[in-house]
Scaffold this active site. Structure first.
Site, PDB file in Angstrom:
ATOM      1  N   GLY A 169       2.556   6.758   1.568  1.00  0.00           N
ATOM      2  CA  GLY A 169       2.912   5.563   0.809  1.00  0.00           C
ATOM      3  C   GLY A 169       3.504   4.496   1.702  1.00  0.00           C
ATOM      4  O   GLY A 169       3.438   4.592   2.927  1.00  0.00           O
ATOM      5  N   ASN A 170       4.044   3.467   1.077  1.00  0.00           N
ATOM      6  CA  ASN A 170       4.673   2.391   1.849  1.00  0.00           C
ATOM      7  C   ASN A 170       5.877   1.864   1.090  1.00  0.00           C
ATOM      8  O   ASN A 170       6.157   2.290  -0.028  1.00  0.00           O
ATOM      9  CB  ASN A 170       3.646   1.287   2.158  1.00  0.00           C
ATOM     10  CG  ASN A 170       3.091   0.640   0.910  1.00  0.00           C
ATOM     11  OD1 ASN A 170       3.818  -0.017   0.170  1.00  0.00           O
ATOM     12  ND2 ASN A 170       1.803   0.853   0.654  1.00  0.00           N
TER      13      ASN A 170
END
Ligand code: C5P
Length: 234
Positions: free
Chosen positions: A29-30
């Site tokens: 993810g980020n």
């Protein structure tokens, strides 16, 4: 008669960060919070638009009065964006889309075993949704011919000049009509409530600066979009 600037317009906005699964419990993810995209959705709604929010992972709730389509991965966001573009006057890609996804997703949780070697994750490229939206619009395959497509770019650089040069190259490469540029590194943007951006236009008009709360910045972006739709495109 006073008309709101985006009355009668449909605006699609992607927000948040995609999550690319490795197995049923893990993902890549980020740090995107979705705050900028949600602020844009509010500003577009208040400008009179019908708003569709394509929500990847967000730390904030979606605003009332907008249609929400939940997505997780870049490929799901691509499907949702291409479908939504068909009847959108404006598409704003403010989501942080993963450039890569794991080549394989395990059906079961990946186990650690003492006898096995350290695992290696192979990544494959995700499609560039923004670029694809532009190509389809230009080919007349999706949405109104006058559809306005807006990208975001978070750039690092030693100076604002470097950042502008990179961003101008990106604007040309992606072919979008407006590119909203964050200079990251000096100002931290992810998860914060304030932002400072430069809006670049494909039409070549002067770069426009906007700074303040994410609501202030969103209002400036929505104003600029309204201006382009109502005065530049026709
Ligand atoms: O190339 P870069 O990731 O900096 O471009 C950022 C812009 O492109 C953002 O508007 C983002 O939403 C969009 N993007 C996309 N598909 C990707 C990667 C980025 O639409 N795979």
């Amino acid at each position: 008669d006073y008309q709101l600037p985006l009355a009668g317009r449909t605006v699609t906005i992607s927000a948040g960060g995609t999550r690319e699964p490795l197995d049923p419990v893990r993902f890549l993810g980020n740090r995107s919070s979705g705050k900028q995209g949600v602020a844009l959705a509010l500003a577009a709604r208040d400008a009179g638009a019908t708003v569709r929010l394509l929500a990847a992972h967000m730390e904030v709730p979606p605003p009332a009065g907008v249609e929400v389509v939940r997505v997780e991965t870049a490929l799901q966001l691509r499907e949702a964006a291409l479908a939504a573009a068909a009847d959108s006057d404006v598409v704003i890609m403010s989501a942080a889309v993963a450039d890569f996804r794991p080549a394989e997703v395990s059906d079961t949780k990946i186990k650690k075993r003492d006898d096995s070697a350290d695992p290696v994750i192979t990544l494959v490229r995700n499609p560039d949704i923004l670029h694809e939206l532009v190509e389809r619009r230009n080919a007349g395959d999706a949405g109104p011919a006058s559809q306005l497509i807006v990208g975001f770019a978070a750039e690092t650089g030693d100076s604002d000049g470097d950042v502008l040069a990179y961003a101008e190259a990106k604007l040309r490469r992606k072919g979008c009509d407006l590119l909203v540029v964050n200079h990251v590194g000096t100002d931290k943007v992810f998860g914060q409530d304030t932002n400072a951006v430069v809006i670049l236009a494909r039409s070549g008009s002067e770069p426009q600066e906007a700074a303040g709360s994410k609501a202030d910045v969103s209002a400036a972006i929505i104003n600029r979009i309204s201006y382009e739709l109502n005065h530049v495109l026709p």
